[in-house]
Design an enzyme around this catalytic site. Structure first.
Site, PDB file in Angstrom:
ATOM      1  N   HIS A   1       5.800  -2.569  -6.702  1.00 44.62           N
ATOM      2  CA  HIS A   1       4.803  -1.549  -6.387  1.00 44.62           C
ATOM      3  C   HIS A   1       5.500  -0.432  -5.613  1.00 44.62           C
ATOM      4  O   HIS A   1       6.534  -0.650  -4.968  1.00 44.62           O
ATOM      5  CB  HIS A   1       3.690  -2.142  -5.529  1.00 44.62           C
ATOM      6  CG  HIS A   1       2.832  -3.118  -6.254  1.00 44.62           C
ATOM      7  ND1 HIS A   1       1.611  -3.518  -5.770  1.00 44.62           N
ATOM      8  CD2 HIS A   1       3.000  -3.782  -7.430  1.00 44.62           C
ATOM      9  CE1 HIS A   1       1.060  -4.376  -6.599  1.00 44.62           C
ATOM     10  NE2 HIS A   1       1.894  -4.558  -7.622  1.00 44.62           N
TER      11      HIS A   1
ATOM     12  N   GLU B   1       4.950   1.082  -2.818  1.00 47.05           N
ATOM     13  CA  GLU B   1       5.182   0.844  -1.392  1.00 47.05           C
ATOM     14  C   GLU B   1       6.341  -0.123  -1.184  1.00 47.05           C
ATOM     15  O   GLU B   1       7.159   0.066  -0.271  1.00 47.05           O
ATOM     16  CB  GLU B   1       3.912   0.291  -0.719  1.00 47.05           C
ATOM     17  CG  GLU B   1       2.718   1.215  -0.788  1.00 47.05           C
ATOM     18  CD  GLU B   1       1.856   1.038  -2.037  1.00 47.05           C
ATOM     19  OE1 GLU B   1       0.703   1.480  -2.004  1.00 47.05           O
ATOM     20  OE2 GLU B   1       2.329   0.469  -3.050  1.00 47.05           O
TER      21      GLU B   1
ATOM     22  N   CYS C   1      -2.212  -2.545  -1.907  1.00 48.69           N
ATOM     23  CA  CYS C   1      -2.732  -3.879  -2.186  1.00 48.69           C
ATOM     24  C   CYS C   1      -2.332  -4.831  -1.056  1.00 48.69           C
ATOM     25  O   CYS C   1      -1.508  -4.480  -0.208  1.00 48.69           O
ATOM     26  CB  CYS C   1      -2.191  -4.370  -3.527  1.00 48.69           C
ATOM     27  SG  CYS C   1      -0.477  -4.948  -3.460  1.00 48.69           S
TER      28      CYS C   1
ATOM     29  N   CYS D   1       1.461  -5.241  -0.597  1.00 49.73           N
ATOM     30  CA  CYS D   1       2.091  -4.066   0.008  1.00 49.73           C
ATOM     31  C   CYS D   1       1.715  -3.939   1.480  1.00 49.73           C
ATOM     32  O   CYS D   1       2.563  -3.587   2.307  1.00 49.73           O
ATOM     33  CB  CYS D   1       1.712  -2.816  -0.771  1.00 49.73           C
ATOM     34  SG  CYS D   1       2.417  -2.819  -2.441  1.00 49.73           S
TER      35      CYS D   1
END
Length: 149
Positions: free
Chosen positions: A50, A52, A80, A83
């Site tokens: 992801h 991040e 999420c 993250c």
């Protein structure tokens, strides 16, 4: 400097190059831009890539530390749970985001199953089994501390 715009631009480039989905992040320390990335899940075939997470990895490598407590992260979407965990582990205390988890859900990028599992609302997502005691695992904490005295 518009740090969110940098994240959005990286995301657009990433999507155009089939690197990842509609997510990007920028990490900043003071006025210094440390990392500007898009999600790289598609390129890396990595569900943990992801934006991040990629930004945190790049920032830690660039700065030579796992402590990003003097940094801020700008994310194109609400992070999420994975993250958020990495953000907290890295010491970042401030997150700015645009799109929400509901926006992501409406566009087929839902993390609601993770959120429901973590709140205990849905225990069918994952079966966690505690295995103990185990000699080969039980000493690992002590061994680590011995090595790092």
């Amino acid at each position: 400097m518009d740090y969110m715009k940098l994240a959005a631009e990286a995301t657009t480039v990433g999507m155009a190059n089939k690197v990842g989905g509609p997510f990007g992040a920028t990490i900043v320390r003071g006025n210094e831009i440390i990392a500007v990335v898009s999600n790289t899940m598609m390129r890396d075939t990595d569900p943990s890539a992801h934006a991040e997470m990629v930004a945190i990895r790049e920032a830690c490598k660039k700065l030579g530390t796992m402590d990003l407590s003097d940094c801020v992260i700008y994310a194109t979407c609400e992070p999420c749970p994975m993250c958020v965990s990495a953000i907290i582990w890295s010491g970042i205390k401030e997150v700015y985001y645009c799109n929400t988890r509901e926006d992501a859900h409406q566009h087929g990028f839902s993390d609601m199953h993770l959120r429901k599992y973590l709140t205990g609302e849905d225990t069918t997502v994952l079966n966690m089994v505690k295995v103990a005691p185990r000699e080969d695992c039980d000493h690992l904490f002590e061994f680590f501390h011995q090595l790092n005295k």
